[in-house]
Design a protein around this motif. Structure first.
Motif: not given
Length: 307
Positions: A290-295
């Motif tokens: 999820a963090g990677g998608a936001a980044a």
């Protein structure tokens, strides 16, 4: 969508970002055409804005120059953040000039401004009550005025844990981390539950270079580590388990300002909403994705916050 029990308190820096992209080599003693944009920023404030945009209940505590309270509060509230901004009567709001070259490499010139007046004691117990998480960044630690402020961070960790919240920390800056002192930093944040460094910061903290080894060493000190590697992805390390490497999502890189802050927000929102995961490692992997998608979303935008 995160629920009320997953509210996150973010504490830290608020900055005026001035983003400068020269249209060619910078020429000394004369003009260089450039695209120049001013955006609200600050690593901690950016995390809060991304959390709000993701639907997470979030309170933000920070400090700005006295004349900037309304504008910065409005910018945060537009993203769904409950802003608790203090006004400094003497110092200006912090400012960073971000020079972005043709390779999207950033050079940052920083004036901390009013941020140096913010202390961990500005986060009161009433705000911590019922929070699921508390997040702060290394920038606030680096602004410490001495042992008293460092003790304030240790008290904040104790107060957060007493309220039932997990504590996450982003080390923020490899350069400032080296200036501040690794042992001093680790002592100040000892007891944090989640560490969210990039590779440069992880290398400074551990003295190691190979990414998996860096993540594994950090997981000896912190229960959950998500080590971001830029275009190479993320390594998730949970104490007592083997690190897991995750690829990065493909994205058109426009401006990497705030990408790490967006990652932190995506990670924390997912972590707090996935308390039923079978294992801490599975929970951390889901959060890192999820963090990677936001980044990936963040690097397609200009500035450090969501549109």
């Amino acid at each position: 969508m995160p629920g009320p029990g997953e509210r996150i308190v973010v504490f830290g820096d608020v900055i005026d970002d001035i983003l400068v992209r020269p249209h060619g080599p910078i020429r000394a003693d004369t003009d260089t055409p450039a695209a120049i944009r001013q955006r609200p920023g600050g690593s901690a404030a950016n995390v809060a804005a991304w959390l709000g945009s993701l639907g997470a209940p979030v309170d933000f505590v920070g400090i700005v120059g006295a004349g900037d309270v309304s504008s910065h509060a409005a910018a945060l509230e537009a993203q769904g953040v409950r802003a608790h901004l203090l006004a400094d009567p003497e110092l200006p709001t912090g400012t960073i000039i971000v020079l972005i070259d043709e390779n999207n490499t950033r050079t940052m010139l920083t004036e901390r401004g009013a941020n140096v007046r913010l202390t961990p004691d500005c986060v009161d117990d009433a705000l911590l009550a019922g929070a699921g998480g508390v997040h702060f960044t290394g920038y606030s630690v680096f602004s410490c005025g001495g042992a008293a402020d460092e003790e304030g961070f240790r008290r904040l960790l104790e107060r957060a844990h007493a309220s039932g919240a997990v504590v996450s920390v982003d080390p923020s800056s490899a350069g400032f981390l080296a200036d501040f002192g690794v042992e001093r930093f680790l002592t100040t944040i000892r007891g944090a539950d989640i560490l969210l460094p990039n590779l440069d910061e992880g290398m400074v903290l551990t003295g190691l270079e190979e990414p998996t080894s860096v993540a594994a060493r950090l997981s000896e000190w912190f229960p959950v580590v998500a080590l971001t590697l830029g275009a190479a992805g993320t390594i998730v390390a949970v104490a007592g388990t083997e690190p897991v490497c995750l690829p990065v999502e493909a994205a058109l890189r426009t401006d990497s300002t705030g990408a790490g802050d967006a990652f932190s927000a995506g990670f924390l929102a997912a972590w707090l909403s996935d308390s039923g995961a079978a294992t801490p490692l599975q929970r951390a992997v889901t959060a890192a994705r999820a963090g990677g998608a936001a980044a990936a979303n963040a690097i397609e935008l200009v500035g450090g916050r969501p549109d």
